[in-house]
Design a protein around this motif. Sequence first.
Motif, mmCIF file in Angstrom:
data_model
loop_
_atom_site.group_PDB
_atom_site.id
_atom_site.type_symbol
_atom_site.label_atom_id
_atom_site.label_comp_id
_atom_site.label_asym_id
_atom_site.label_seq_id
_atom_site.Cartn_x
_atom_site.Cartn_y
_atom_site.Cartn_z
ATOM 1 N N PHE A 224 0.649 -1.333 -0.016
ATOM 2 C CA PHE A 224 -0.104 0.046 -0.107
ATOM 3 C C PHE A 224 0.950 1.241 -0.016
ATOM 4 C CE2 PHE A 224 -2.734 -3.070 2.243
ATOM 5 C CZ PHE A 224 -3.786 -3.217 1.227
ATOM 6 N N GLN A 229 3.524 5.506 -3.189
ATOM 7 C CA GLN A 229 4.842 6.310 -3.525
ATOM 8 C C GLN A 229 5.214 6.350 -5.300
ATOM 9 O OE1 GLN A 229 7.656 4.253 -1.140
ATOM 10 N NE2 GLN A 229 7.559 5.528 0.939
ATOM 11 N N VAL A 230 4.895 4.876 -5.758
ATOM 12 C CA VAL A 230 5.082 4.898 -7.216
ATOM 13 C C VAL A 230 4.016 5.898 -7.577
ATOM 14 C CG1 VAL A 230 6.311 2.806 -7.149
ATOM 15 C CG2 VAL A 230 3.964 2.829 -7.607
ATOM 16 N N HIS A 231 2.986 6.239 -7.343
ATOM 17 C CA HIS A 231 2.037 7.023 -8.086
ATOM 18 C C HIS A 231 1.960 8.249 -7.370
ATOM 19 C CE1 HIS A 231 0.493 3.204 -8.877
ATOM 20 N NE2 HIS A 231 0.327 3.574 -10.047
ATOM 21 N N GLY A 232 3.299 8.943 -6.970
ATOM 22 C CA GLY A 232 3.523 9.993 -6.743
ATOM 23 C C GLY A 232 3.084 10.805 -5.612
ATOM 24 N N ASN B 79 8.291 8.512 -5.507
ATOM 25 C CA ASN B 79 7.236 9.434 -6.015
ATOM 26 C C ASN B 79 8.018 10.504 -6.820
ATOM 27 O OD1 ASN B 79 8.519 9.809 -3.316
ATOM 28 N ND2 ASN B 79 7.419 11.845 -3.225
ATOM 29 N N LEU B 83 6.592 7.610 -12.471
ATOM 30 C CA LEU B 83 6.289 6.396 -13.249
ATOM 31 C C LEU B 83 5.104 5.750 -12.470
ATOM 32 C CD1 LEU B 83 7.470 4.364 -10.794
ATOM 33 C CD2 LEU B 83 9.572 4.667 -11.830
ATOM 34 N N SER B 84 4.760 4.811 -12.951
ATOM 35 C CA SER B 84 3.561 4.192 -12.216
ATOM 36 C C SER B 84 3.516 2.453 -12.383
ATOM 37 C CB SER B 84 2.075 4.189 -13.251
ATOM 38 O OG SER B 84 2.086 5.775 -13.608
ATOM 39 N N MET B 85 2.955 2.076 -11.454
ATOM 40 C CA MET B 85 3.325 0.282 -11.459
ATOM 41 C C MET B 85 1.833 -0.351 -11.058
ATOM 42 S SD MET B 85 5.994 -1.090 -8.890
ATOM 43 C CE MET B 85 6.386 -2.694 -8.776
ATOM 44 N N ALA B 91 -2.623 -4.089 -4.614
ATOM 45 C CA ALA B 91 -2.364 -3.182 -3.823
ATOM 46 C C ALA B 91 -3.264 -1.843 -4.013
ATOM 47 C CB ALA B 91 -0.795 -2.795 -3.935
ATOM 48 N N LEU B 92 -4.452 -2.189 -4.161
ATOM 49 C CA LEU B 92 -5.703 -1.216 -4.055
ATOM 50 C C LEU B 92 -5.949 -0.736 -2.428
ATOM 51 C CD1 LEU B 92 -7.974 -2.374 -6.757
ATOM 52 C CD2 LEU B 92 -6.246 -0.695 -6.981
ATOM 53 N N TRP B 93 -6.231 0.658 -2.246
ATOM 54 C CA TRP B 93 -6.290 1.019 -0.923
ATOM 55 C C TRP B 93 -7.793 0.503 -0.546
ATOM 56 C CZ3 TRP B 93 -4.154 4.782 -4.596
ATOM 57 C CH2 TRP B 93 -2.529 4.713 -4.392
ATOM 58 N N PRO B 94 -7.934 -0.309 0.123
ATOM 59 C CA PRO B 94 -9.269 -0.702 0.536
ATOM 60 C C PRO B 94 -10.084 0.255 1.160
ATOM 61 C CG PRO B 94 -7.717 -1.413 2.144
ATOM 62 C CD PRO B 94 -6.920 -0.877 1.072
ATOM 63 N N HIS B 95 -9.684 1.287 1.641
ATOM 64 C CA HIS B 95 -10.746 2.143 2.161
ATOM 65 C C HIS B 95 -10.896 3.404 1.277
ATOM 66 C CE1 HIS B 95 -6.727 3.858 2.563
ATOM 67 N NE2 HIS B 95 -7.011 4.790 2.999
ATOM 68 N N PHE B 104 -6.324 9.088 -7.188
ATOM 69 C CA PHE B 104 -5.154 9.369 -6.467
ATOM 70 C C PHE B 104 -3.876 9.505 -7.201
ATOM 71 C CE2 PHE B 104 -1.416 8.342 -3.949
ATOM 72 C CZ PHE B 104 -1.673 8.932 -2.597
ATOM 73 N N ALA B 105 -3.771 8.752 -8.299
ATOM 74 C CA ALA B 105 -2.604 8.991 -8.939
ATOM 75 C C ALA B 105 -2.155 10.259 -9.715
ATOM 76 C CB ALA B 105 -2.264 7.720 -10.139
ATOM 77 N N LYS B 107 -2.832 12.909 -8.077
ATOM 78 C CA LYS B 107 -2.471 14.145 -7.160
ATOM 79 C C LYS B 107 -1.240 14.548 -7.459
ATOM 80 C CE LYS B 107 -5.182 13.227 -3.142
ATOM 81 N NZ LYS B 107 -5.418 12.749 -1.792
ATOM 82 N N ARG B 108 -0.305 13.783 -8.121
ATOM 83 C CA ARG B 108 1.032 14.544 -8.317
ATOM 84 C C ARG B 108 1.087 15.633 -9.115
ATOM 85 N NH1 ARG B 108 4.121 9.457 -11.065
ATOM 86 N NH2 ARG B 108 2.226 8.088 -10.622
ATOM 87 N N ARG B 152 -5.301 2.916 -12.736
ATOM 88 C CA ARG B 152 -4.379 3.740 -11.680
ATOM 89 C C ARG B 152 -3.232 3.952 -12.333
ATOM 90 N NH1 ARG B 152 -3.204 1.552 -5.769
ATOM 91 N NH2 ARG B 152 -2.119 0.088 -7.038
ATOM 92 N N ALA B 153 -2.787 2.949 -12.878
ATOM 93 C CA ALA B 153 -1.280 2.868 -13.497
ATOM 94 C C ALA B 153 -1.199 3.933 -14.754
ATOM 95 C CB ALA B 153 -0.726 1.817 -13.908
#
Lengths: 616, 372
Positions: A224, A229-232, B79, B83-85, B91-95, B104-105, B107-108, B152-153
């Motif tokens: 998680f 982190q990898v998504h910024g 961060n 890149l994206s992964m 690894a999805l945030w369950p909440h 979310f991706a 936001k950067r 998301r990636a």
Amino acid sequence: MGDSDETRELKITAEILDYTKTDFTPNQRSGAHKQSAQDTKDGVLIGLLRRSKSLYRLGSLSFWMVLFLAIIIPCLSFLVLAISPRLFDQGSQFFTLENFKAVFSGSTLVALTNSLWVASLAALVGIFCALPMAWLFHRSDLPFKKVFSGAIWLVLLIPSWIPAIGWERFVNPDGILFRLHLWSPWQEHLIMGPFGVVLLLGLRNIPFSYLAVSNALAGLGQEFEHSAQVHGASKFQTAKLVVPILFPAILSGLAIGFAEAISDFGVAATLAYTSHFTLATYYVYQQIGNFPPDFPLAAAFSWLLVLAVAIPLYAQAKLSKGRSYQVLSGRTRQPVMRKLSVSTKVAVVLVLCLFYFVAVGIPTIGVVSSSLLSDFGASLHITFANYKAVFTTAGLGAPLERSIEYAAITASITVLVGFVAARKLSKTKGTSAKVLDFILLSSVAIPGIIFAAGYIFAYNLPFLSKIGINLYQTTTLLVIAYIATSLPTNVRMLFGSVSQVADSLSNAARVHGAGAIRSWMRAILPPLSRPIVTAWLLAFTGILLELPVSELLYAPGFPPASIAIQDNLGNYHFGIGMAQTVVATMVAFAVVGTVFILYRLLAPRGWRRIGGILRA
Amino acid sequence: MPESVSIENVSKVYAKSKYALQDVSFELDPGKFLVLLGPSGSGKTTLLRSIAGIEKITKGGIFLSDRCVANEKIHISPNERNLSMVFQDYALWPHLSVLDNVAFAMKRYGLKKDDRQRAAQEVLDKVGLISHINNYPGELSGGEQQRVALARALVGKTGLLLFDEPLSNLDADLRDRLRIEISMLTREMAATSIYITHDQSEAFALADVIGVLESGRLVQMGTPEEIYSSPATPFVARFTGLAGEVCVKVDHCLSDNSAVVRGLTENAKPFIALGNGMSAGQSGRVMVRPAAVQLCAITDEKAHLSAIIKDVAFRGHGYEHAVMLEDGNQFANILSHHKHVRGTKVGLIFNFEGCILFPDTKFDSEVLDLSA
């Protein structure tokens, strides 16, 4: 003319299959088929099959009867009494809410309010300490973490009233501090009051909260964080994102802590009572114990207590479903261990030592010192007279022997019934499993003192005497109540392990020729042996020094250890009471140690290996 | 802008001097799809996580579009690598809801919430999950969860996409469908992609370039065609799919990077295999691709070797056979339109295009020069 061999065989096989359609396994079928070819054994076989099905039905019926008589009837009748006293000949109305009005006034309201805020604070103390501990034990390279995490079980296993009387004796004017000239009045004022109650209940909550959050922390891999982190995401954003994932676990810890604290009787009946700080559970006890007992008021009060426990537990059960991280994947994630600096390690170890000193050390000093000193005065002269008295004076050793006997019987029956219930819960679907699950979950929410109150009320009803059931004030009723109170937790504990054992294990044994008993012994018992032993020990130690049920239900003239100890303390025989406590605690530890050693020595190596894996 | 990726002598050492990666080097041009192929423990995950910045490397350097993001001294955090992964277990945030997970991706880039969500919705529409935007990950199936992870990636349109065995938790049918989606969507985005897997068919289906890893070393890198037709080592040959192996002796070498070889059994006939560097009379081993072997009647003069049918399986488009050679070696995955009954003797005909010759001694550590 009789049938030919082949026709007869077919007929018999058809008859057998009719019986085996639902419950019987391939082994029984193939066995039955072979048997059917032998005319002389046909009748025997069918008889056996019929008998095994009847036995199963009888066993199932007995199981539900036990649940009905031991849990449902006492609790339900007691709670219904609050709204319908007339139904049980305890008043004139068939339906009334007057008892609830009475609860919200005077001393009743005070006891309830006290319990609510004390339990809330205790839950916060519990989670506040448990969260960093869980993180340190599961996610860092802290030295001695196995010792520290193992010691948490010590806090869990010791009944809450023992640390309470230990602290009492520690800070009392004739306690060890006083005799060492380290005493000052503020110590007693601090501990003998709300602060001491919150402290003790909070410390008591730590293991429960720890267990609730540690699983989440141990299973929360770094995926998680990495995916954030990898998504910024920056470090702050990552923390903001990941911490809420632990919320269900934190709220679970809070809910369980609150429920445990509000239903606790040990601290309420000792330190809180001595400090004139009335808590709800003790108030129920007083209402039942006083003469004449006010059952309807106690029942109405119990409703609120049950709701206070049930609501957070229900919320916790809801929280643990749905959005939990656990639903994502069954993969075992490997958490990365955070390396602590040397100075942090030293500081953390010192803080943990301090914690264990407060949680276990001080009460132990309080209890042991009191058992070795005279009851009153300022002398520091050490004497073993109290221990000698416990072992030689008639009547002082008997309660402990009695408690060992009760605990052994209770643990054995509880594990047996608990195993059946756990198996029913994990292997059967449908209404009966749902009903069983509901009964057991609801029972967890019922404090021990209300269980006991329900027993007193239900088994003292005149109609039971009329039909020849005279269990009130007997040891049998006490043991039944012990079983009923131990069962829900025991089932929950065994359920996890039982549900892990796949049906295919026993099926494989059956299709390869093992009978029902042999397949169970070879395929099911080995992986469950360690959980069964652990469940037995938990039930044993829980009952050995059990207080709330014993307090209300012990048979006159036959007090168990906890009651004998309370009596001695109530009569100012502190030394003897404490010596009894020390001996009883030693017995508990000795039994735990002996059983584990015996298991290690006697269980086949494979059993221990599988048990170990399941335990992990 | 797609990133170029340059890996220079990267090593990663865990405790007790255990090398997870040893001197790995390669260059990847912008917009290319690289698949790193290797068995468990070959270091592919470590390499991917090092590129992502999740792992720190011990030696060497990682450059993304000429910017050094990692070496012995520098470690740019994940961060800041743009890149994206896609993770193996999502690894999805369950909440967070599906929409919030994807948004979310974004936001950067400092966008407003509405803009982030709009972008997320667009990508979720592409992956067929627009109707699930308000669901939580726990309410989705495995395939749907992986689609969310893919969305998301993709949503950030970063220059580099990393895939950590994203299909390994899914069933075969879903795996094929999602593989096609990944291939189409990443190419549509023109992003540089690095994808790790242990499944050679997945690798061949997706890659512009394949890198094969063995025990922390990159043993070969090339196009799928190059890897298939000219594996650098027997390990690469075996890991990318063989019907079987034949122990041979070199009869004589031909001028076009091939040799005439003969099996060691009595009735073996000479056939041609690719590969040089060997001289007449030397022992060798021919690695045979499934497409390069066919069954014939034992009496057929073209048969190079004889064998006995050990097993046969109907595959819809024909029958797949397993045979045992006279020297005891087994061949499998030999497709034939005719069913050959178990226990019958058959002949094997080899096509030189899928027969690769390696020396029989120490071949595991030697690399044949097939480009000469």
